[in-house]
Design a protein around this motif. Structure first.
Motif, PDB file in Angstrom:
ATOM      1  N   LEU A  71       0.855  -1.181   0.000  1.00 16.24           N
ATOM      2  CA  LEU A  71       0.000   0.000   0.000  1.00 16.24           C
ATOM      3  C   LEU A  71       0.892   1.232   0.000  1.00 16.24           C
ATOM      4  O   LEU A  71       1.545   1.544   0.989  1.00 16.24           O
ATOM      5  N   ARG A  75      -2.506  -4.191   0.008  1.00 19.84           N
ATOM      6  CA  ARG A  75      -3.893  -4.120  -0.430  1.00 19.84           C
ATOM      7  C   ARG A  75      -4.127  -5.196  -1.487  1.00 19.84           C
ATOM      8  O   ARG A  75      -3.206  -5.592  -2.209  1.00 19.84           O
ATOM      9  N   LEU A  94     -11.061  -1.061   0.021  1.00 20.53           N
ATOM     10  CA  LEU A  94      -9.713  -1.060   0.564  1.00 20.53           C
ATOM     11  C   LEU A  94      -9.686  -1.876   1.853  1.00 20.53           C
ATOM     12  O   LEU A  94     -10.270  -1.483   2.859  1.00 20.53           O
ATOM     13  N   VAL A 128      -6.820  -3.524   4.270  1.00 17.40           N
ATOM     14  CA  VAL A 128      -5.380  -3.545   4.518  1.00 17.40           C
ATOM     15  C   VAL A 128      -5.002  -4.898   5.116  1.00 17.40           C
ATOM     16  O   VAL A 128      -5.598  -5.341   6.098  1.00 17.40           O
TER      17      VAL A 128
END
Length: 200
Positions: free
Chosen positions: A15, A111, A118, A120
Motif C-alpha cells: 500500500l 492491499r 480497501l 489492509v
C-alpha cells in the motif's frame, strides 16, 4: 484452531498511499503504549540495579522477555526481596506485547488489487514476528498465517496484548518501588544493613 501457513496471494501489493486515518491512529496509539511499556521496564530494572535513568540508558539494553524477567527475579533475590508477583504470566504477557508491536512496526501493509474496497492486509516483513489473528502461540515463531486483514478485531487484539503487559508492568513497578523503599529505610536505621559503612 489449526494454524494456517502462508499462502502466497499474487493480488496483494504494498500500500503506497497513507493508511486510512482510523487504522493509522490505532496503530500509533498501540506503538506509543508499547514505548511507555519499555519505559516502565527500564524503571524497574534501573531501580533494582540502583543506577540512574541516564546510566541505565547508556549501559542497559532490555533483553528478551524471559531474560528480562529472569534478571528482575535475580535482582529481587539479590536484595532479598520477597514477592508473590506472577513473573511467569508477566513473561508471557511481555512476549505477546512485543509480538504485537513488531507486527505493527515491521509488517508490510498490503492491499488486494482484486477487490474495490480497501482492505489492509498484514504481510510479514523481514523483522516481523508471526501474529496469528486467532491465537498467539509463542512457540510457533517460524510460522505465519495467511495475510490477515487489519480489521478492528485484530487491531483490538494487538492493542489488548500491549495493554495487558502495561498493566502488569505498572503493578511490578509500584510493587518494586514499595519494597525498595522499605529496604532503604531498613538500611538507614540498621547499621548492619548499610553496605556503604562496611566498605570504609
Amino acid at each position: 484452531m489449526p494454524f494456517k501457513k502462508i499462502v502466497f496471494n499474487a493480488a496483494l501489493e504494498p500500500l503506497a498511499a497513507p493508511l486510512p486515518s482510523a487504522i493509522a491512529a490505532t496503530i500509533g496509539r498501540s506503538i506509543a503504549r508499547h514505548s511507555y511499556l519499555e519505559w516502565l521496564l527500564g524503571q524497574v530494572l534501573y531501580s533494582l540495579l540502583e543506577i540512574s535513568i541516564k546510566q541505565g540508558r547508556k549501559v542497559v539494553r532490555r533483553p528478551e522477555p524471559r531474560q528480562y524477567v529472569a534478571a528482575v527475579q535475580g535482582l529481587f533475590a539479590f536484595h532479598k526481596l520477597e514477592t508473590g508477583f506472577a513473573f511467569d504470566d508477566f513473561a508471557r504477557a511481555l512476549d505477546r506485547a512485543d509480538r504485537a508491536r513488531d507486527a505493527l512496526v515491521h509488517s508490510v501493509f498490503m492491499r488486494d488489487t482484486n477487490t474495490r474496497a480497501l482492505k489492509v492486509h498484514l504481510v510479514r516483513g523481514s523483522w516481523a514476528l508471526a501474529v496469528d489473528p486467532d491465537d498467539v502461540d509463542i512457540d510457533k515463531r517460524d510460522q505465519w498465517p495467511d495475510a490477515p486483514v487489519l480489521e478492528r478485531a485484530l487491531l483490538a487484539r494487538l492493542r489488548d496484548d500491549i495493554e495487558d503487559a502495561v498493566k502488569r508492568a505498572e503493578k511490578l513497578q509500584a510493587h518494586t518501588d514499595k519494597l525498595l523503599r522499605q529496604l532503604h529505610e531498613q538500611r538507614r536505621v540498621n547499621p548492619r544493613m548499610n553496605r556503604r559503612r562496611g566498605e570504609r
